[in-house]
Scaffold this motif. Sequence first.
Motif, PDB file in Angstrom:
ATOM      1  N   ARG A   9       0.835  -1.209   0.000  1.00 29.43           N
ATOM      2  CA  ARG A   9       0.000   0.000   0.000  1.00 29.43           C
ATOM      3  C   ARG A   9       0.866   1.253   0.000  1.00 29.43           C
ATOM      4  NH1 ARG A   9      -3.484   0.594   4.707  1.00 29.43           N
ATOM      5  NH2 ARG A   9      -4.220   2.393   3.576  1.00 29.43           N
ATOM      6  N   ALA A  10       1.917   1.247   0.817  1.00 29.50           N
ATOM      7  CA  ALA A  10       2.819   2.401   0.896  1.00 29.50           C
ATOM      8  C   ALA A  10       3.508   2.632  -0.442  1.00 29.50           C
ATOM      9  CB  ALA A  10       3.858   2.180   1.999  1.00 29.50           C
ATOM     10  N   LEU A  20       3.702  11.626   1.539  1.00 33.81           N
ATOM     11  CA  LEU A  20       3.315  11.801   2.939  1.00 33.81           C
ATOM     12  C   LEU A  20       2.463  10.621   3.404  1.00 33.81           C
ATOM     13  CD1 LEU A  20       3.620  13.693   5.318  1.00 33.81           C
ATOM     14  CD2 LEU A  20       1.590  14.912   4.535  1.00 33.81           C
ATOM     15  N   GLY A  21       1.508  10.226   2.576  1.00 29.56           N
ATOM     16  CA  GLY A  21       0.691   9.054   2.896  1.00 29.56           C
ATOM     17  C   GLY A  21       1.541   7.801   2.998  1.00 29.56           C
ATOM     18  N   ALA A  22       2.501   7.671   2.090  1.00 24.86           N
ATOM     19  CA  ALA A  22       3.400   6.516   2.121  1.00 24.86           C
ATOM     20  C   ALA A  22       4.209   6.495   3.408  1.00 24.86           C
ATOM     21  CB  ALA A  22       4.326   6.545   0.910  1.00 24.86           C
ATOM     22  N   SER A  23       4.712   7.655   3.822  1.00 30.19           N
ATOM     23  CA  SER A  23       5.540   7.693   5.035  1.00 30.19           C
ATOM     24  C   SER A  23       4.743   7.274   6.266  1.00 30.19           C
ATOM     25  CB  SER A  23       6.172   9.074   5.228  1.00 30.19           C
ATOM     26  OG  SER A  23       5.207  10.054   5.534  1.00 30.19           O
ATOM     27  N   LYS A  24       3.481   7.666   6.320  1.00 31.78           N
ATOM     28  CA  LYS A  24       2.657   7.283   7.476  1.00 31.78           C
ATOM     29  C   LYS A  24       2.454   5.770   7.545  1.00 31.78           C
ATOM     30  CE  LYS A  24       0.205  11.687   7.791  1.00 31.78           C
ATOM     31  NZ  LYS A  24       1.079  12.223   8.788  1.00 31.78           N
ATOM     32  N   LEU A  25       2.372   5.122   6.391  1.00 32.62           N
ATOM     33  CA  LEU A  25       2.235   3.670   6.362  1.00 32.62           C
ATOM     34  C   LEU A  25       3.559   2.966   6.655  1.00 32.62           C
ATOM     35  CD1 LEU A  25      -0.007   3.325   3.182  1.00 32.62           C
ATOM     36  CD2 LEU A  25      -0.709   2.919   5.551  1.00 32.62           C
ATOM     37  N   LEU A  26       4.661   3.576   6.238  1.00 36.66           N
ATOM     38  CA  LEU A  26       5.976   2.941   6.377  1.00 36.66           C
ATOM     39  C   LEU A  26       6.559   3.059   7.780  1.00 36.66           C
ATOM     40  CD1 LEU A  26       7.412   4.129   2.977  1.00 36.66           C
ATOM     41  CD2 LEU A  26       6.972   1.745   3.620  1.00 36.66           C
ATOM     42  N   GLU A  27       6.246   4.118   8.503  1.00 35.30           N
ATOM     43  CA  GLU A  27       6.835   4.331   9.824  1.00 35.30           C
ATOM     44  C   GLU A  27       6.647   3.135  10.762  1.00 35.30           C
ATOM     45  OE1 GLU A  27       5.052   8.074  10.797  1.00 35.30           O
ATOM     46  OE2 GLU A  27       6.590   9.207   9.709  1.00 35.30           O
ATOM     47  N   PRO A  28       5.418   2.588  10.901  1.00 32.10           N
ATOM     48  CA  PRO A  28       5.280   1.436  11.798  1.00 32.10           C
ATOM     49  C   PRO A  28       5.979   0.177  11.275  1.00 32.10           C
ATOM     50  CG  PRO A  28       3.140   2.054  10.864  1.00 32.10           C
ATOM     51  CD  PRO A  28       4.134   3.079  10.433  1.00 32.10           C
TER      52      PRO A  28
END
Length: 123
Positions: A9-10, A20-28
């Motif tokens: 998804r990221a 920005l959306g990708a980073s929010k998914l990748l952080e966890p």
Amino acid sequence: MDLLEEYRRATFFFESGDPLGASKLLEPIVEAEPHNTAVRQLLARAYFNSAQLKRAETQLRALVEHDPSDHYAHHVLGRTLERDGRFREALPHLRLAAAMKQQPEYSEAVHRVEQWLGKSETA
């Protein structure tokens, strides 16, 4: 959480122009798998593309520390420092990447930063 599905998804978000959306998914995912270089690299690129330069730098320094021979991580770290106006810090990483792998993009970045530094020293 299915980490592989979240990574997919990221990647889709990133490739669709939403770093920005990708980073929010990748952080966890990076938190769960800190040694996964592919995930960390995509997170660094997402941060770079969304102008979160300090965060990009942190991820890229971790990649370079983990694998000093990663030419791409050196290049993107150099580009991140360049974009942040830290040309003297950027140049060694850009030169190292260009020495490790012959790519026009790498050589162009070295030339651009050397030109900028040359102009700033004579100004």
